[in-house]
Design a protein around this motif. Structure first.
Motif, mmCIF file in Angstrom:
data_model
loop_
_atom_site.group_PDB
_atom_site.id
_atom_site.type_symbol
_atom_site.label_atom_id
_atom_site.label_comp_id
_atom_site.label_asym_id
_atom_site.label_seq_id
_atom_site.Cartn_x
_atom_site.Cartn_y
_atom_site.Cartn_z
ATOM 1 N N GLU A 297 29.758 75.625 8.972
ATOM 2 C CA GLU A 297 31.208 75.589 9.119
ATOM 3 C C GLU A 297 31.704 75.516 7.524
ATOM 4 O O GLU A 297 31.161 74.198 6.982
ATOM 5 N N VAL A 298 32.529 76.604 7.030
ATOM 6 C CA VAL A 298 32.750 76.341 5.742
ATOM 7 C C VAL A 298 34.231 75.925 5.666
ATOM 8 O O VAL A 298 35.124 76.276 6.200
ATOM 9 N N GLU A 299 34.327 74.843 4.758
ATOM 10 C CA GLU A 299 35.816 74.562 4.221
ATOM 11 C C GLU A 299 35.905 74.562 2.830
ATOM 12 O O GLU A 299 34.820 74.236 1.894
ATOM 13 N N GLU A 300 36.976 75.353 2.419
ATOM 14 C CA GLU A 300 36.964 75.675 0.797
ATOM 15 C C GLU A 300 38.303 75.133 0.385
ATOM 16 O O GLU A 300 39.392 75.195 0.861
ATOM 17 N N GLU B 206 40.311 64.571 -3.621
ATOM 18 C CA GLU B 206 40.272 65.811 -2.725
ATOM 19 C C GLU B 206 39.040 66.290 -2.690
ATOM 20 O O GLU B 206 38.509 66.642 -1.442
ATOM 21 N N LEU B 207 38.225 65.983 -3.654
ATOM 22 C CA LEU B 207 36.726 66.304 -3.623
ATOM 23 C C LEU B 207 36.057 65.282 -2.778
ATOM 24 O O LEU B 207 35.127 65.658 -2.031
ATOM 25 N N VAL C 55 33.909 66.584 0.734
ATOM 26 C CA VAL C 55 32.544 66.362 0.676
ATOM 27 C C VAL C 55 31.907 65.146 1.773
ATOM 28 O O VAL C 55 31.023 65.248 2.020
ATOM 29 N N THR C 56 33.009 64.453 2.239
ATOM 30 C CA THR C 56 32.687 63.555 3.327
ATOM 31 C C THR C 56 32.245 64.033 4.378
ATOM 32 O O THR C 56 32.601 64.904 5.116
ATOM 33 N N LEU D 16 30.507 59.958 -5.931
ATOM 34 C CA LEU D 16 30.696 61.380 -4.993
ATOM 35 C C LEU D 16 29.752 61.372 -4.030
ATOM 36 O O LEU D 16 29.980 61.593 -2.743
ATOM 37 N N LEU D 17 28.465 60.966 -4.348
ATOM 38 C CA LEU D 17 27.412 61.220 -3.460
ATOM 39 C C LEU D 17 27.398 60.065 -2.448
ATOM 40 O O LEU D 17 27.111 60.368 -1.389
ATOM 41 N N GLU D 18 27.844 59.028 -2.631
ATOM 42 C CA GLU D 18 28.176 57.637 -1.799
ATOM 43 C C GLU D 18 29.300 58.176 -0.587
ATOM 44 O O GLU D 18 29.161 57.934 0.518
ATOM 45 N N ALA D 19 30.183 58.971 -1.478
ATOM 46 C CA ALA D 19 31.318 59.234 -0.346
ATOM 47 C C ALA D 19 30.789 60.607 0.489
ATOM 48 O O ALA D 19 31.231 60.550 1.616
ATOM 49 N N ALA D 20 29.806 61.497 0.043
ATOM 50 C CA ALA D 20 29.441 62.553 0.896
ATOM 51 C C ALA D 20 28.503 61.804 1.930
ATOM 52 O O ALA D 20 28.763 62.412 2.997
ATOM 53 N N GLY D 21 27.794 60.841 1.998
ATOM 54 C CA GLY D 21 27.168 60.236 3.128
ATOM 55 C C GLY D 21 25.674 60.824 2.953
ATOM 56 O O GLY D 21 25.339 61.798 2.350
#
Length: 361
Positions: free
Chosen positions: A30-33, A44-45, A49-50, A67-72
């Motif tokens: 599922e792509v979100e752009e 927003e990034l 990425v979450t 950012l990596l921590e936000a991504a999970g």
């Protein structure tokens, strides 16, 4: 039978339809752009990425610990639409076992062509000449007016004889360059042999070259490499070209070298920051040409996006993730017509695997 779980891929910039199609072909993605040509704001990034399993980013997107921590924990692969990876916190990424893909070979020809264009534009003073035509400075033929510097019988020094450095040298050879010098971490005799290039120290390269082309990677060792001492060693008639990274050059020292006549001219494809503020001192100089960083033509832009897209879809397949260990990926082959990519995987033991599409060979 349980339906397959969709994997989220977040794309940090608007990309051409071919890139979206490559991702869409992976039915489990599922792509979100971020639908803009401008850089995505950091908030927003982090939001985008979450929870994502894959991230397709650009050189301007800093992927750090925050950012990596936000991504999970879901994040399994990061594909960057770039040759360089200095915007990625590789140590943090490795700790999390995340695969990293990039596109090193796609831009080689385009970058080399741009480097030659920038060198010729700078050494032949084309921006100055065009401006003179526009403002009425062109009156009659004058023997000493707008004289530039020629490549014939010259010495060209290349800092970093990698893929791009070699490609630049190959394109300059037919111009009648008499001698090629190169500098780097270590000699590269096999690559240098075809160019009859001589490995020298940085000071010798600076002192003996008529044209200096910087094509090295940005590392702690190369950051600020081209500084006051470097420019003082160069000839007063020498032309300096940087196509690597802005931070390789101390721009304050470069400005002083150009303004004082220590070196003749400079052509820059990269700066710090990017874009360069319109009131920056370098932009006041007639002998400094600055190109907005963009080494691609349309076809290479498509190839880069397809490469990054294929990496995301390939490495999000769980069956393949089980078979691979944490590693660094490099694109080694691409075909726009067949939309296939081969990826070379460098594992901890330097064992090589080839992956094509979704099949482990």
């Amino acid at each position: 039978m349980r339906p397959p779980r969709l994997m989220k891929v977040f794309v940090t910039r608007r990309i051409p339809p071919e890139g979206r199609a490559a991702l869409a072909r992976a039915a489990d993605c599922e792509v979100e752009e971020w639908d803009s040509d401008e850089p995505i704001p950091s908030q927003e990034l982090e939001r985008g990425v979450t929870g994502a399993h894959g991230l397709l980013c650009l050189l301007s997107d800093r992927v750090d610990k925050r950012l990596l921590e936000a991504a999970g924990a879901n994040l399994k692969v990061i594909s960057t639409l770039s040759v360089g990876v200095d915007h990625l916190a590789l140590d943090e990424i490795k700790k999390r076992g995340i695969r990293v893909g990039y596109t090193p070979d796609v831009l080689t020809d385009a970058t080399a062509e741009l480097a030659v264009s920038l060198l010729l534009t700078t050494c032949r003073r084309l921006p100055e000449a065009i401006e003179e035509v526009k403002n009425g400075g062109w009156t009659s033929w004058k023997p000493m007016w707008m004289c530039g510097y020629g490549l014939s019988q010259s010495t060209v020094g290349i800092v970093g004889l990698g893929r791009i450095g070699q490609a630049v040298a190959q394109r300059l050879k037919p111009f009648g360059v008499q001698r090629f010098l190169y500098a780097g971490r270590q000699p590269r005799p096999q690559e240098a042999a075809a160019l009859q290039a001589e490995f020298v120290s940085i000071p010798q390269l600076a002192a003996e070259s008529d044209f200096v082309i910087v094509a090295c990677s940005l590392t702690p060792a190369t950051k600020g490499l081209c500084n006051k001492e470097f420019f003082q060693q160069m000839k007063t008639t020498a032309v300096f070209v940087n196509i690597s990274r802005g931070d390789v050059v101390n721009q304050d020292d470069l400005y002083q070298a150009l303004a004082s006549g220590q070196i003749a001219a400079a052509g820059l494809d990269v700066t710090t920051p990017e874009p360069l503020p319109t009131d920056h001192p370098l932009l006041t100089l007639k002998n400094c040409g600055i190109n907005p960083q963009g080494k691609k033509e349309w076809e290479t832009n498509i190839n880069s996006i397809l490469g990054a897209g294929e990496q995301s879809s390939v490495f999000l397949l769980q069956s393949e993730l089980v078979a691979l260990r944490p590693c660094c990926l490099a694109v080694i082959g691409a075909s726009l017509s067949s939309l296939t990519f081969s990826l070379r995987v460098f594992c901890d033991q330097e064992t090589y695997f080839l992956i094509k599409k979704t099949k482990l060979l």
